[in-house]
Design an enzyme around this catalytic site. Structure first.
Site, PDB file in Angstrom:
ATOM      1  N   ASP A 102       0.742  -1.267  -0.073  1.00  0.00           N
ATOM      2  CA  ASP A 102       0.039  -0.095   0.107  1.00  0.00           C
ATOM      3  C   ASP A 102       0.829   1.073   0.056  1.00  0.00           C
ATOM      4  OD1 ASP A 102      -2.218   1.462   0.060  1.00  0.00           O
ATOM      5  OD2 ASP A 102      -2.798   1.014   2.016  1.00  0.00           O
ATOM      6  N   ASN A 116     -10.848  -3.293  -5.595  1.00  0.00           N
ATOM      7  CA  ASN A 116     -10.211  -2.252  -6.373  1.00  0.00           C
ATOM      8  C   ASN A 116     -10.893  -2.024  -7.693  1.00  0.00           C
ATOM      9  OD1 ASN A 116      -6.703  -3.382  -5.526  1.00  0.00           O
ATOM     10  ND2 ASN A 116      -7.876  -1.576  -4.550  1.00  0.00           N
TER      11      ASN A 116
HETATM   12  C1  IPE Z   1      -1.166   0.401  -4.165  1.00  0.00           C
HETATM   13  O1  IPE Z   1      -1.154   1.201  -3.452  1.00  0.00           O
HETATM   14  C2  IPE Z   1      -2.347  -0.750  -3.930  1.00  0.00           C
HETATM   15  C3  IPE Z   1      -2.687  -1.358  -5.224  1.00  0.00           C
HETATM   16  C4  IPE Z   1      -4.017  -1.207  -5.697  1.00  0.00           C
HETATM   17  C5  IPE Z   1      -1.850  -1.784  -6.378  1.00  0.00           C
HETATM   18  P1  IPE Z   1      -2.454   2.456  -3.471  1.00  0.00           P
HETATM   19  O2  IPE Z   1      -2.899   2.601  -4.874  1.00  0.00           O
HETATM   20  O3  IPE Z   1      -3.831   2.075  -2.347  1.00  0.00           O
HETATM   21  O4  IPE Z   1      -1.718   3.666  -3.008  1.00  0.00           O
HETATM   22  P2  IPE Z   1      -2.335   4.958  -1.820  1.00  0.00           P
HETATM   23  O5  IPE Z   1      -3.184   4.100  -0.755  1.00  0.00           O
HETATM   24  O6  IPE Z   1      -3.281   5.886  -2.715  1.00  0.00           O
HETATM   25  O7  IPE Z   1      -1.276   5.603  -1.412  1.00  0.00           O
HETATM   26 MG    MG Z   2      -4.134   2.173  -0.616  1.00  0.00          MG
END
Ligand code: IPE
Ligand code: MG
Length: 214
Positions: free
Chosen positions: A2, A50
């Site tokens: 993350d 997601n």
């Molecule tokens: C990567 O980080 C997580 C994935 C879905 C690959 P994020 O995209 O959640 O990053 P932040 O939380 O906005 O910083």
């Molecule tokens: Mg994130």
């Protein structure tokens, strides 16, 4: 994994650059896991939640996933690593399904580190699916559910790491985490290095695990 978006935002860069640097971190950490002789490393790459993100970001993530498998599969093969995908990956685009199935088949017999990538993965869905499959075969016991989880052929989860300062599991490996040690760090995923993995493992090695005993 993350913090890709915040990593980019801090640098006034588009989010996709954060995701790209996140893939670089994956490559380095996966290499380190192999060098350290870890039995398995499971990465939460794309959750079933997601899909709520904007379409262009989803397309960027899928594009990076395809590019990673194309560019790194040979290295996994050369290093006796096994690729596993956990999650409902059949819900992804047909070209990705074909790519990951081919990559899994080509590494299935390898006996080194397993690199498991969670794609379209959600733990509650995983548990519900496993319970239904167990019920179809007989009694719903913890052992029967466990045998139907996506992770059935992975070793027990020992250590769970979450980056970027969030202190929650976000629907990742809920069942498997029952007795796992947890390590939370403020480091944003693109900044996560093999050295951080070593720190987490050092911490882990000092913990006394009683599994409910005393
Ligand atoms: C990567 O980080 C997580 C994935 C879905 C690959 P994020 O995209 O959640 O990053 P932040 O939380 O906005 O910083
Ligand atoms: Mg994130």
């Amino acid at each position: 994994m993350d913090g890709n978006g915040r990593w980019a935002k801090k640098r006034l860069l588009p989010r996709v650059v954060g995701h790209k640097r996140g893939v670089d971190a994956v490559r380095e950490v996966a290499r380190a896991a192999r060098d350290m002789g870890l039995e398995a490393l499971t990465l939460y790459a794309f959750s079933s939640e997601n899909w709520k993100r904007p379409a262009d970001e989803i397309a960027d993530l899928m594009g990076l996933l395809k590019a990673f498998i194309r560019s790194d599969l040979q290295e996994l093969i050369d290093n006796n690593a096994r690729l596993r995908i956990i999650g409902d990956y059949h819900g992804l685009a047909p070209d990705i399904v074909e790519l990951v199935e081919d990559a899994m088949a080509r590494t299935a017999a390898n006996t080194g580190t397993t690199l498991a990538i969670a794609l379209n993965y959600g733990s509650q869905q995983e548990i519900a699916r496993a319970a239904a499959r167990a019920a179809a075969k007989g009694a719903i016991t913890p052992e029967a559910i466990e045998a139907e989880l996506y992770t059935a052929d992975l070793p027990p989860l020992d250590l769970l790491i979450r980056t970027s300062g969030e202190v929650r599991l976000s629907n990742f490996l809920l069942w498997q985490a029952a007795y796992a040690e947890m390590w939370f760090t403020d480091v944003l995923w693109p900044d996560f290095t093999p050295e951080h993995l070593r720190q987490a493992l050092d911490q882990f090695s000092t913990r006394e695990r009683r599994f409910g005993g005393r």
